[in-house]
Design an enzyme around this catalytic site. Structure first.
Site, mmCIF file in Angstrom:
data_model
loop_
_atom_site.group_PDB
_atom_site.id
_atom_site.type_symbol
_atom_site.label_atom_id
_atom_site.label_comp_id
_atom_site.label_asym_id
_atom_site.label_seq_id
_atom_site.Cartn_x
_atom_site.Cartn_y
_atom_site.Cartn_z
ATOM 1 N N TYR A 1 -8.625 5.264 8.112
ATOM 2 C CA TYR A 1 -8.677 5.601 9.538
ATOM 3 C C TYR A 1 -9.728 6.695 9.693
ATOM 4 O O TYR A 1 -9.597 7.753 9.083
ATOM 5 C CB TYR A 1 -7.334 6.164 10.018
ATOM 6 C CG TYR A 1 -6.238 5.146 10.196
ATOM 7 C CD1 TYR A 1 -5.468 4.703 9.124
ATOM 8 C CD2 TYR A 1 -5.938 4.632 11.466
ATOM 9 C CE1 TYR A 1 -4.445 3.785 9.293
ATOM 10 C CE2 TYR A 1 -4.915 3.713 11.651
ATOM 11 C CZ TYR A 1 -4.176 3.287 10.566
ATOM 12 O OH TYR A 1 -3.163 2.379 10.747
ATOM 13 N N LYS B 1 2.570 0.032 14.975
ATOM 14 C CA LYS B 1 4.008 -0.028 15.203
ATOM 15 C C LYS B 1 4.471 -1.257 16.000
ATOM 16 O O LYS B 1 5.663 -1.580 16.015
ATOM 17 C CB LYS B 1 4.479 1.227 15.968
ATOM 18 C CG LYS B 1 4.429 2.495 15.145
ATOM 19 C CD LYS B 1 5.599 2.564 14.180
ATOM 20 C CE LYS B 1 5.348 3.474 13.009
ATOM 21 N NZ LYS B 1 5.070 2.817 11.752
ATOM 22 N N TYR C 1 4.619 6.714 9.710
ATOM 23 C CA TYR C 1 3.785 5.538 9.449
ATOM 24 C C TYR C 1 4.563 4.506 8.629
ATOM 25 O O TYR C 1 4.521 3.305 8.922
ATOM 26 C CB TYR C 1 2.511 5.958 8.716
ATOM 27 C CG TYR C 1 1.450 4.890 8.713
ATOM 28 C CD1 TYR C 1 0.588 4.747 9.793
ATOM 29 C CD2 TYR C 1 1.311 4.007 7.651
ATOM 30 C CE1 TYR C 1 -0.378 3.759 9.813
ATOM 31 C CE2 TYR C 1 0.346 3.013 7.654
ATOM 32 C CZ TYR C 1 -0.496 2.891 8.737
ATOM 33 O OH TYR C 1 -1.445 1.902 8.750
ATOM 34 N N HIS D 1 0.851 -1.198 0.000
ATOM 35 C CA HIS D 1 0.000 0.000 0.000
ATOM 36 C C HIS D 1 0.880 1.239 0.000
ATOM 37 O O HIS D 1 1.698 1.422 0.899
ATOM 38 C CB HIS D 1 -0.893 0.033 1.249
ATOM 39 C CG HIS D 1 -2.020 -0.946 1.199
ATOM 40 N ND1 HIS D 1 -3.075 -0.901 2.086
ATOM 41 C CD2 HIS D 1 -2.278 -1.984 0.364
ATOM 42 C CE1 HIS D 1 -3.926 -1.873 1.795
ATOM 43 N NE2 HIS D 1 -3.457 -2.550 0.763
ATOM 44 N N PRO E 1 -2.451 0.325 19.110
ATOM 45 C CA PRO E 1 -2.313 -0.167 17.739
ATOM 46 C C PRO E 1 -2.568 0.876 16.649
ATOM 47 O O PRO E 1 -2.378 0.571 15.467
ATOM 48 C CB PRO E 1 -3.359 -1.285 17.662
ATOM 49 C CG PRO E 1 -4.356 -0.948 18.713
ATOM 50 C CD PRO E 1 -3.616 -0.260 19.804
HETATM 51 C C1 PHB Z 1 -4.739 -4.413 10.895
HETATM 52 O O1 PHB Z 1 -4.901 -4.586 9.679
HETATM 53 O O2 PHB Z 1 -4.937 -5.323 11.703
HETATM 54 C C2 PHB Z 1 -4.340 -3.077 11.411
HETATM 55 C C3 PHB Z 1 -4.091 -2.055 10.513
HETATM 56 C C4 PHB Z 1 -3.699 -0.809 10.987
HETATM 57 C C5 PHB Z 1 -3.586 -0.585 12.354
HETATM 58 C C6 PHB Z 1 -3.821 -1.621 13.255
HETATM 59 C C7 PHB Z 1 -4.210 -2.870 12.780
HETATM 60 O O3 PHB Z 1 -3.231 0.641 12.813
#
Ligand code: PHB
Ligand code: APR
Length: 392
Positions: free
Chosen positions: A201, A297, A385, A72, A293
């Site tokens: 997000y 990271k 990120y 991505h 999460p």
């Molecule tokens: C996930 O795909 O499980 C995932 C993706 C982004 C995050 C946390 C978990 O910030």
């Protein structure tokens, strides 16, 4: 029993450390207190930084990742009904993330371990490291009811956030920075085609939501919820209604729905343990630090730790030098605090705190508006990120 490095925990940190040591001809025994199936099936995060991808491919465990991982180049940030694209690759000179479930990483590393003759013991109990400062490091444990002792040169505490290694360090030798967030994430895996090719997000007045994926058929979704909520209190209908409310945007975008394959609630914590070393015991991964999460990271920090630890151990075994072992904790903590700062920032910007005020809401919207309108702010998000180089 005797080995060079006793590794406690067969999560990504312990398994990758065992793998890196094996490649350098260093012997290890991995001790895991859960069963093999549990370790493989445990659904966790799934965002790999470039450094983690490079580590896996560069050490021969990246073949399936190369085939099945989803690269991505950016992410979306959504609020007030609109999605905004952050073009990570364009902002960072081509760096990207790869979506590949942590349990897939674990499977690949377990396969690599099985291809060596080095031991990995599942279902061990009462793992207790000792002799950390008296020149006789060892780990005692129980296996099938028998008491066993493993003598070693070093112990790697890779036993996660609830492990036992950290607890054998005298409290006077340890500084712990810890906080539980007043919310958690309800996570689901759904049999549904991802309706966006990049993560979304979302900040919503009802709370945070995240759209992610595992494959062309499986979507991974999260909802902010109470920290101790019972996932079974959430019917599938209620989960989808809440996800649609928090994620849909005015351009008509919404997640596709499908059968819910798995659901669970995880509390959110942050924790840093200083230093990451006590005598012959070295902590790595979640045993040393936990990040919320939101910044994705946790797994990547664990990988950076064990890469550094493997290099330091290799230097020790090749010429007796302890310089890198001595630097292990300080270097790891520098990276950890940077990741903590970023994860704290993402979490605070995107969640509704139960005691949050109208001022906080307005401030968060202002922060998000600034973020998506400023190239400088987006670059800051993108470079954190996508991940710092492992050498930092
Ligand atoms: C996930 O795909 O499980 C995932 C993706 C982004 C995050 C946390 C978990 O910030
Ligand atoms: N004895 C032996 N093994 C133990 C013990 C113990 N006392 N306590 C825990 N373990 C095992 C756990 O069962 C688990 O398999 O240690 C392992 C730790 O693995 P993880 O929790 O996955 O931690 P780590 O390897 O550091 O992985 C980094 O990144 O995405 C985040 O939190 C996520 O787990 C992930 C972490």
């Amino acid at each position: 029993m005797r080995t060079q490095v006793a590794i406690v925990g067969a999560g990504p940190a312990g398994l990758m450390l065992g793998h890196l040591l094996h490649l350098r001809g260093i012997d290890s025994v991995i001790l895991e207190n859960r069963g093999r199936d549990y370790v493989i099936e445990r659904v966790r995060a799934g965002v790999l930084e470039q450094g983690t991808v490079d580590l896996m491919t560069g050490t021969g465990v990246g073949e399936r990742l190369r085939r099945e991982g989803m690269r991505h180049d950016g992410i979306h940030i959504a609020f007030n009904g609109r999605r905004h694209h952050v073009d990570m690759a364009a902002l960072t000179g081509g760096r990207a993330i790869t979506i590949y479930g942590q349990n897939e990483v674990v499977k690949d590393l377990l396969d690599a371990r099985a291809g060596t003759s080095r031991p990995l013991l599942f279902d061990v109990d009462h793992v207790v490291p000792s002799g950390l400062t008296d020149g006789r490091p060892r780990v005692s444990f129980q296996k099938d009811g028998d008491h066993c002792e493993l003598a070693c040169d070093f112990i790697a505490g890779c036993d996660g956030s609830h492990g036992s290694c950290r607890t054998v360090i005298p409290p006077s030798q340890l500084q712990v920075y810890q906080r539980d967030y007043p919310f958690g994430w309800l996570g689901i895996l759904a049999h549904a085609t991802p309706s966006s090719d990049q993560l979304v997000y979302s900040y919503h007045p009802r709370g945070f939501a995240l759209f992610s994926m595992r494959s062309a058929e499986v979507t991974r979704l999260y909802l902010q919820c109470g920290p101790d909520e019972d996932a079974n209190g959430w019917s599938d209908d209620r989960i989808w209604a809440e996800l649609q409310t928090r994620l849909h945007t005015d351009d008509g975008w919404r997640p596709n729905e499908g059968a819910v394959l798995q659901k669970s609630v995880t509390g959110m914590r942050r924790l840093v343990v200083e230093p990451m070393r006590y005598g012959r015991l070295f902590l790595a991964g979640d045993a040393a630090h936990i990040v919320p999460p939101t910044g994705a990271k946790g797994l990547n920090l664990a990988m950076a730790d064990v890469r550094r630890l493997a290099d330091a151990l290799a230097a020790f075994y090749s010429d007796g030098s302890e310089h890198q072992l001595d630097a292990y904790s300080d270097r790891g903590l520098r990276r950890t605090w940077r990741a903590q700062r970023f994860s704290w920032w993402m979490t605070t910007m995107l969640h509704r705190a139960p005691d949050g005020t109208a001022f906080d809401h307005k401030r968060q919207i202002a922060e998000l508006e600034y973020l998506v309108s400023s190239r400088a702010a987006m670059t800051s998000l993108a470079e954190n990120y996508a991940g710092l180089p492992f050498e930092d």
